[in-house]
Design a protein around this motif. Structure first.
Motif, PDB file in Angstrom:
ATOM      1  N   LYS A 124       0.826  -1.200   0.000  1.00  0.00           N
ATOM      2  CA  LYS A 124       0.000   0.000   0.000  1.00  0.00           C
ATOM      3  C   LYS A 124       0.869   1.262   0.000  1.00  0.00           C
ATOM      4  N   ASP A 156      -2.814   2.955  -4.785  1.00  0.00           N
ATOM      5  CA  ASP A 156      -4.095   2.423  -5.249  1.00  0.00           C
ATOM      6  C   ASP A 156      -4.370   1.014  -4.734  1.00  0.00           C
ATOM      7  N   VAL A 173      -5.471  -1.845  -2.492  1.00  0.00           N
ATOM      8  CA  VAL A 173      -6.418  -1.992  -1.386  1.00  0.00           C
ATOM      9  C   VAL A 173      -6.148  -3.333  -0.710  1.00  0.00           C
ATOM     10  N   PRO A 225      -6.393  -6.746   0.782  1.00  0.00           N
ATOM     11  CA  PRO A 225      -7.524  -7.678   0.825  1.00  0.00           C
ATOM     12  C   PRO A 225      -7.757  -8.202   2.234  1.00  0.00           C
ATOM     13  N   SER A 259      -4.947  -6.811  -4.985  1.00  0.00           N
ATOM     14  CA  SER A 259      -5.762  -5.731  -4.435  1.00  0.00           C
ATOM     15  C   SER A 259      -7.237  -6.105  -4.353  1.00  0.00           C
ATOM     16  N   ALA A 260      -7.874  -5.688  -3.285  1.00  0.00           N
ATOM     17  CA  ALA A 260      -9.286  -6.014  -3.071  1.00  0.00           C
ATOM     18  C   ALA A 260     -10.193  -5.396  -4.124  1.00  0.00           C
ATOM     19  N   ASN A 261      -9.717  -4.365  -4.823  1.00  0.00           N
ATOM     20  CA  ASN A 261     -10.548  -3.753  -5.857  1.00  0.00           C
ATOM     21  C   ASN A 261     -10.276  -4.336  -7.247  1.00  0.00           C
ATOM     22  N   ARG A 262      -9.552  -5.466  -7.277  1.00  0.00           N
ATOM     23  CA  ARG A 262      -9.303  -6.177  -8.520  1.00  0.00           C
ATOM     24  C   ARG A 262      -9.929  -7.562  -8.438  1.00  0.00           C
ATOM     25  N   GLN A 263     -10.328  -8.077  -9.567  1.00  0.00           N
ATOM     26  CA  GLN A 263     -10.922  -9.408  -9.587  1.00  0.00           C
ATOM     27  C   GLN A 263      -9.973 -10.369 -10.266  1.00  0.00           C
TER      28      GLN A 263
END
Length: 255
Positions: free
Chosen positions: A94, A99, A101, A103, A227-231
């Motif tokens: 981080k 950017d 996030v 997880p 990152s939690a905002n990636r799948q």
């Protein structure tokens, strides 16, 4: 074990230390619970084939509590929450990539499939007994695996992340040529030592800068895949590990 690593390490499996190790593990399994499960001992070799390795993250001992170890250093599968050491890795990611996030899960498999080898010095442990399988032979095998990487020419150089004194001693022991490879050293990620030099070390960006200079942008690691905002657009980890046990490679622990 994945085929590429099996071929590279084939000679090790005929040596006296490995025969002794197999006997030790067979006896341990009769008396105790052993982590990780047998089918996951070599998951690192299947997720990160030898030719795909660009970064090595050295660990020491598998996690020894229920629902933790699955064959990758520092990694745990859902629903287990990230241990303190892994939370510090996320914290450092981080700081280098705003950017990112962090997880809520601790599965590092997406990075493993992207070329990051998460390798422990010892590959098994007795439940609730840290370092119980240290010095039983695993270190000889994993050192041989690391020497396969250290012997690569500069054109195929890799980054070794050596966090903590034990990992740094391994680097010294295998004789990594630092004109061909990059060695990044710092304190360990443990909550007891992370503030002594791990946090703020800049290793993730440093690795990519070196990889880009050697291999171009396509050689960089996409650290943001966690990152939690990636799948992660691949089959679920649980399905992967259910489907790729011994039949996914060569079973070298069976009698």
């Amino acid at each position: 074990m994945g085929a590429s690593w099996f071929e590279a390490l084939r000679d090790e499996f005929e040596k006296p230390y490995f025969t002794k190790l197999k006997k030790f593990l067979a006896e341990e399994r009769k008396k105790y619970t052993i982590y990780p499960s047998m089918e996951n001992v070599y998951s690192w070799s299947r997720l990160t084939p030898l030719g795909s390795v660009r970064v090595v993250v050295l660990g020491q001992d598998p996690y020894h509590d229920v629902g933790q170890a699955h064959g990758l250093s520092f990694s745990v599968l859902p629903p287990t929450k990230p241990p303190g050491s892994l939370k510090n890795i996320y914290k450092q990611l981080k700081s280098e990539y705003p950017d990112f996030v962090p997880p809520t899960t601790g599965d590092l498999s997406p990075l493993a499939t992207a070329g990051v080898l998460f390798l422990n010095a010892s590959l098994t442990v007795r439940a609730h007994a840290a370092a119980s399988h240290a010095g039983k032979g695993w270190e000889e095998l994993t050192t041989a695996a690391l020497r396969c990487l250290a012997s690569r020419p500069a054109a195929r150089g890799v980054v070794f992340m050596a966090w903590g004194l034990p990992a740094q001693k391994v680097i010294t022991r295998i004789g990594v040529d630092e004109s061909a490879h990059l060695v990044l050293r710092s304190a360990h990620t443990s909550p007891l030592s992370a503030y002594r030099g791990f946090l703020g070390n800049g290793h993730f960006r440093a690795a990519n800068e070196w990889l880009e200079a050697r291999h171009g942008k396509e050689g960089c690691i996409d650290w943001g895949v966690l990152s939690a905002n990636r799948q992660w657009k691949q089959a679920s980890v649980s399905k992967y590990f259910a489907a790729s046990g011994p039949q996914g490679g060569v079973n070298i622990l069976a009698d």
